[in-house]
Design a protein around this motif. Structure first.
Motif, PDB file in Angstrom:
ATOM      1  N   PHE A 304       0.826  -1.209   0.000  1.00  0.00           N
ATOM      2  CA  PHE A 304       0.000   0.000   0.000  1.00  0.00           C
ATOM      3  C   PHE A 304       0.855   1.253   0.000  1.00  0.00           C
ATOM      4  O   PHE A 304       0.634   2.181  -0.767  1.00  0.00           O
ATOM      5  CB  PHE A 304      -0.914  -0.003   1.233  1.00  0.00           C
ATOM      6  N   MET A 305       1.877   1.286   0.857  1.00  0.00           N
ATOM      7  CA  MET A 305       2.655   2.497   1.059  1.00  0.00           C
ATOM      8  C   MET A 305       3.677   2.735  -0.044  1.00  0.00           C
ATOM      9  O   MET A 305       4.119   3.852  -0.243  1.00  0.00           O
ATOM     10  CB  MET A 305       3.371   2.437   2.410  1.00  0.00           C
ATOM     11  N   ILE A 306       4.100   1.692  -0.753  1.00  0.00           N
ATOM     12  CA  ILE A 306       5.117   1.869  -1.789  1.00  0.00           C
ATOM     13  C   ILE A 306       4.551   1.631  -3.177  1.00  0.00           C
ATOM     14  O   ILE A 306       4.619   2.502  -4.040  1.00  0.00           O
ATOM     15  CB  ILE A 306       6.310   0.929  -1.538  1.00  0.00           C
ATOM     16  N   LEU A 307       3.981   0.462  -3.405  1.00  0.00           N
ATOM     17  CA  LEU A 307       3.507   0.162  -4.755  1.00  0.00           C
ATOM     18  C   LEU A 307       2.433   1.139  -5.211  1.00  0.00           C
ATOM     19  O   LEU A 307       2.504   1.696  -6.311  1.00  0.00           O
ATOM     20  CB  LEU A 307       2.979  -1.271  -4.817  1.00  0.00           C
ATOM     21  N   ASP A 308       1.428   1.364  -4.380  1.00  0.00           N
ATOM     22  CA  ASP A 308       0.385   2.301  -4.777  1.00  0.00           C
ATOM     23  C   ASP A 308       0.930   3.718  -4.854  1.00  0.00           C
ATOM     24  O   ASP A 308       0.521   4.515  -5.697  1.00  0.00           O
ATOM     25  CB  ASP A 308      -0.786   2.245  -3.788  1.00  0.00           C
ATOM     26  N   GLU A 321       7.405   5.304 -16.652  1.00  0.00           N
ATOM     27  CA  GLU A 321       8.075   5.230 -15.352  1.00  0.00           C
ATOM     28  C   GLU A 321       7.463   4.122 -14.497  1.00  0.00           C
ATOM     29  O   GLU A 321       8.176   3.365 -13.836  1.00  0.00           O
ATOM     30  CB  GLU A 321       7.964   6.567 -14.623  1.00  0.00           C
ATOM     31  N   LYS A 322       6.147   4.049 -14.492  1.00  0.00           N
ATOM     32  CA  LYS A 322       5.469   3.031 -13.685  1.00  0.00           C
ATOM     33  C   LYS A 322       5.851   1.626 -14.152  1.00  0.00           C
ATOM     34  O   LYS A 322       6.141   0.745 -13.342  1.00  0.00           O
ATOM     35  CB  LYS A 322       3.958   3.218 -13.771  1.00  0.00           C
ATOM     36  N   GLU A 323       5.870   1.413 -15.459  1.00  0.00           N
ATOM     37  CA  GLU A 323       6.205   0.104 -16.009  1.00  0.00           C
ATOM     38  C   GLU A 323       7.653  -0.273 -15.687  1.00  0.00           C
ATOM     39  O   GLU A 323       7.949  -1.422 -15.334  1.00  0.00           O
ATOM     40  CB  GLU A 323       5.969   0.091 -17.520  1.00  0.00           C
ATOM     41  N   SER A 324       8.565   0.700 -15.788  1.00  0.00           N
ATOM     42  CA  SER A 324       9.979   0.432 -15.523  1.00  0.00           C
ATOM     43  C   SER A 324      10.209   0.091 -14.060  1.00  0.00           C
ATOM     44  O   SER A 324      10.955  -0.834 -13.726  1.00  0.00           O
ATOM     45  CB  SER A 324      10.834   1.647 -15.923  1.00  0.00           C
ATOM     46  N   ALA A 325       9.567   0.847 -13.162  1.00  0.00           N
ATOM     47  CA  ALA A 325       9.732   0.590 -11.732  1.00  0.00           C
ATOM     48  C   ALA A 325       9.159  -0.772 -11.350  1.00  0.00           C
ATOM     49  O   ALA A 325       9.791  -1.539 -10.610  1.00  0.00           O
ATOM     50  CB  ALA A 325       9.057   1.696 -10.930  1.00  0.00           C
ATOM     51  N   LEU A 326       7.983  -1.077 -11.846  1.00  0.00           N
ATOM     52  CA  LEU A 326       7.361  -2.355 -11.534  1.00  0.00           C
ATOM     53  C   LEU A 326       8.187  -3.513 -12.087  1.00  0.00           C
ATOM     54  O   LEU A 326       8.356  -4.543 -11.421  1.00  0.00           O
ATOM     55  CB  LEU A 326       5.944  -2.401 -12.111  1.00  0.00           C
ATOM     56  N   ALA A 327       8.732  -3.338 -13.302  1.00  0.00           N
ATOM     57  CA  ALA A 327       9.573  -4.378 -13.893  1.00  0.00           C
ATOM     58  C   ALA A 327      10.834  -4.607 -13.071  1.00  0.00           C
ATOM     59  O   ALA A 327      11.265  -5.746 -12.876  1.00  0.00           O
ATOM     60  CB  ALA A 327       9.939  -3.994 -15.329  1.00  0.00           C
ATOM     61  N   LEU A 414      25.548  -4.551 -12.003  1.00  0.00           N
ATOM     62  CA  LEU A 414      24.960  -3.664 -13.000  1.00  0.00           C
ATOM     63  C   LEU A 414      23.465  -3.933 -13.081  1.00  0.00           C
ATOM     64  O   LEU A 414      23.035  -5.092 -13.084  1.00  0.00           O
ATOM     65  CB  LEU A 414      25.602  -3.903 -14.374  1.00  0.00           C
ATOM     66  N   VAL A 415      22.668  -2.862 -13.148  1.00  0.00           N
ATOM     67  CA  VAL A 415      21.217  -3.024 -13.237  1.00  0.00           C
ATOM     68  C   VAL A 415      20.677  -2.194 -14.398  1.00  0.00           C
ATOM     69  O   VAL A 415      21.229  -1.135 -14.724  1.00  0.00           O
ATOM     70  CB  VAL A 415      20.513  -2.611 -11.927  1.00  0.00           C
ATOM     71  N   PRO A 416      19.596  -2.658 -15.034  1.00  0.00           N
ATOM     72  CA  PRO A 416      19.025  -1.938 -16.168  1.00  0.00           C
ATOM     73  C   PRO A 416      18.604  -0.522 -15.805  1.00  0.00           C
ATOM     74  O   PRO A 416      18.088  -0.260 -14.712  1.00  0.00           O
ATOM     75  CB  PRO A 416      17.803  -2.795 -16.550  1.00  0.00           C
ATOM     76  N   GLY A 417      18.835   0.392 -16.739  1.00  0.00           N
ATOM     77  CA  GLY A 417      18.405   1.765 -16.573  1.00  0.00           C
ATOM     78  C   GLY A 417      19.339   2.633 -15.764  1.00  0.00           C
ATOM     79  O   GLY A 417      19.222   3.862 -15.779  1.00  0.00           O
ATOM     80  N   ARG A 471      21.383   5.548  -6.248  1.00  0.00           N
ATOM     81  CA  ARG A 471      21.205   4.794  -7.497  1.00  0.00           C
ATOM     82  C   ARG A 471      20.203   3.658  -7.321  1.00  0.00           C
ATOM     83  O   ARG A 471      19.470   3.318  -8.254  1.00  0.00           O
ATOM     84  CB  ARG A 471      22.549   4.248  -7.972  1.00  0.00           C
ATOM     85  N   LEU A 472      20.175   3.062  -6.117  1.00  0.00           N
ATOM     86  CA  LEU A 472      19.174   2.031  -5.843  1.00  0.00           C
ATOM     87  C   LEU A 472      17.768   2.621  -5.934  1.00  0.00           C
ATOM     88  O   LEU A 472      16.861   2.007  -6.516  1.00  0.00           O
ATOM     89  CB  LEU A 472      19.408   1.438  -4.458  1.00  0.00           C
ATOM     90  N   ILE A 473      17.567   3.806  -5.360  1.00  0.00           N
ATOM     91  CA  ILE A 473      16.261   4.454  -5.422  1.00  0.00           C
ATOM     92  C   ILE A 473      15.915   4.787  -6.860  1.00  0.00           C
ATOM     93  O   ILE A 473      14.762   4.638  -7.298  1.00  0.00           O
ATOM     94  CB  ILE A 473      16.233   5.735  -4.561  1.00  0.00           C
ATOM     95  N   ARG A 474      16.904   5.229  -7.603  1.00  0.00           N
ATOM     96  CA  ARG A 474      16.661   5.520  -9.015  1.00  0.00           C
ATOM     97  C   ARG A 474      16.239   4.262  -9.764  1.00  0.00           C
ATOM     98  O   ARG A 474      15.378   4.313 -10.643  1.00  0.00           O
ATOM     99  CB  ARG A 474      17.940   6.100  -9.645  1.00  0.00           C
ATOM    100  N   TYR A 475      16.834   3.116  -9.420  1.00  0.00           N
ATOM    101  CA  TYR A 475      16.502   1.849 -10.073  1.00  0.00           C
ATOM    102  C   TYR A 475      15.104   1.387  -9.706  1.00  0.00           C
ATOM    103  O   TYR A 475      14.252   1.173 -10.589  1.00  0.00           O
ATOM    104  CB  TYR A 475      17.536   0.799  -9.679  1.00  0.00           C
ATOM    105  N   PHE A 476      14.810   1.230  -8.423  1.00  0.00           N
ATOM    106  CA  PHE A 476      13.491   0.751  -7.999  1.00  0.00           C
ATOM    107  C   PHE A 476      12.398   1.784  -8.281  1.00  0.00           C
ATOM    108  O   PHE A 476      11.239   1.417  -8.458  1.00  0.00           O
ATOM    109  CB  PHE A 476      13.500   0.422  -6.513  1.00  0.00           C
TER     110      PHE A 476
END
Length: 497
Positions: A304-308, A321-327, A414-417, A471-476
């Motif tokens: 609830f607090m993060i995904l939504d 952005e939503k699709e990339s974060a969820l992926a 290394l992580v995508p994006g 960078r982790l926050i940027r990724y997720f």
């Protein structure tokens, strides 16, 4: 056998006998949504206005308080509130509201969805706390990201940036939880150091001004700097405490004006005693990231607090952005095992690719550019990927050399994006080998005597890593620019507020 608990009378009390203190703070909107009071029960909320709709008999005021992306609708009977106050309510002003939670199933309800929770205002139940001037920069509903970045003291009032900051807070908490469960000891190494961990020149030197005049003087006896990494001090702490970690800012005087770099950034660093294999480090880092992804995907509170928050309509984020974060979150959560490739194998993959790289195809011994890293994790593996065993000439002096004498026992994740978000290695624990490497690189051995001495006083095999938290926050969070995920970003030529 001693039973220490039984000696303390407080431990012998039943749980119900403890005094439970009631919060003295006004409930936040997140409390109202996640644990709503009874309908028609009197309550009080505070927040900032983000939308108003004024009709002949009834006005609607949407407010938020930063605790989540959802807003709460205030239903106001115009005859019960000062008309001048309603007239002067503007986007951005702060208000206090007294009223009751409306039953969405009632016959006269103004809404039927919990995310549009309504509070019916009492008589004289709206009070202005802070007004806004007519030139309030965020008065427009739709604003470009570049413009929002130019407002460091206000950008977190926008839905998109606020959702990234709440993600930052949630993952910060979960990382502390993870290391506590892994039985690590949290430490606080200094941010001022006389040792240049990475051996480069991109450091901030500390000097003292004399009587507010331009003349400068050393405050400490020796040259001192803002730390690039707390690793060397963490190694010292691990020689006695075992597995240790820290979470603190780091500083680098990089002349890079890109979406990936900051001059002040946050690093999570950990050191582990009695480990000998770089794969122990990669397995641990993978476990850590999977823990974060799992708590987001499986924990109802975090859902609830993060995904939504990240993907809801109120977040003001684009569909891409939503699709990339969820992926990103789902990939880390569902992937059975992160792929691992050696530097040598990565070079062969890049040499055999048909990609037209801006900086050309690297040869063995070349450092990987950002485009090479992204090609590997985005097009070859489509997932996070560990690259291990880089040439020793590309890495700092403290890394343990492999048996081939050409590579070191290290890794980058290394992580995508984004590219690299974690780097780590097995450290050299042999005094003679470490001193020889310091000499070969023509470093100042005197500045590192204390570090070398660790190898003389009960040295053990050990290793560690550093995670770029921003960078982790940027990724997720699928943030295109790292300056969006940190308050008051510091980069070359820009140190606002």
């Amino acid at each position: 056998m001693f039973n220490l608990i039984s000696r303390n009378p407080y431990f012998n009390r039943s749980h119900s006998s403890f005094i439970r203190l009631k919060s003295t703070l006004i409930p936040r909107l997140s409390d109202l949504i996640s644990n709503p009071p009874s309908f028609n029960q009197s309550l009080r909320v505070r927040g900032w206005v983000n939308k108003t709709r004024k009709h002949k008999k009834t006005s609607f005021i949407n407010i938020s308080d930063g605790s989540l992306s959802l807003w709460v609708q205030i239903v106001v009977d115009n005859d019960l509130v000062d008309p001048d106050l309603l007239k002067n309510l503007k986007i951005g002003c702060s208000i206090e509201v007294e009223g009751y939670l409306e039953d969405p199933n009632s016959e006269n309800s103004f809404n039927s969805k919990i995310e549009n929770t309504s509070i019916v205002c009492s008589k004289n139940g709206v009070g202005l706390i802070g007004s806004v001037d007519n030139d309030y920069p965020l008065a427009n509903f739709r604003l470009l990201n570049d413009y929002i970045r130019s407002l460091p003291t206000l950008k977190h009032r926008t839905g998109r940036v606020a959702s990234l900051f709440r993600l930052r807070s949630a993952l910060d908490y979960r990382l502390h939880e993870f290391f506590q469960k892994e039985n690590f000891i949290k430490t606080n190494p200094p941010l001022i150091t006389t040792s240049n961990c990475e051996g480069g020149s991109e450091i901030f030197q500390i000097e003292k001004t004399l009587d507010a005049k331009p003349k400068l003087s050393h405050f400490f006896k020796d040259d001192s700097y803002l730390t690039v990494s707390t690793q060397l001090h963490l190694e010292a702490l691990s020689m006695g405490l075992g597995n240790v970690w820290t979470f603190s800012p780091s500083f680098r005087a990089e002349e890079s004006d890109t979406r990936r770099h900051l001059s002040e950034f946050w690093m999570l660093e950990a050191e582990m005693a009695f480990i000998t294999d770089v794969r122990q480090l990669t397995d641990f880092c993978e476990k850590m990231l999977k823990y974060l992804a799992r708590t987001i995907v499986e924990n109802k509170t975090d859902q609830f607090m993060i995904l939504d928050d990240l993907f809801g309509d109120h977040s003001r984020r684009t569909d891409e952005e939503k699709e990339s974060a969820l992926a990103a979150i789902n990939k880390v959560h569902s992937l059975e095992k992160f792929p691992v490739v050696t530097y040598t194998q990565a070079i062969k993959i890049l040499e055999n690719s048909s990609e037209d790289f801006k900086f050309g195809k690297p040869q063995w011994g070349d450092d990987l550019k950002s485009e090479h890293e992204k090609y590997l994790c985005e097009k070859v593996y489509d997932s996070p990927v560990f690259v291990i065993n880089y040439p020793k000439k590309l890495k700092p002096f403290y890394m343990s050399v492999n048996s081939d004498n050409n590579t070191v026992a290290c890794f980058d994740l290394l992580v995508p994006g984004v590219g690299e978000i974690i780097g780590g290695s097995i450290r050299e624990e042999n005094y003679d080998l470490l001193k020889a490497e310091i000499t070969r690189r023509k470093m100042k051995a005197k500045d590192l005597e204390w570090y070398l001495d660790l190898r003389r006083f009960g040295s053990v095999p050990h290793g560690g890593f550093g995670l770029g938290f921003d960078r982790l926050i940027r990724y997720f969070g699928a943030a295109g620019n790292i300056r969006d995920v940190i308050p008051f970003p510091r980069v070359q030529g820009k140190c606002p507020a």
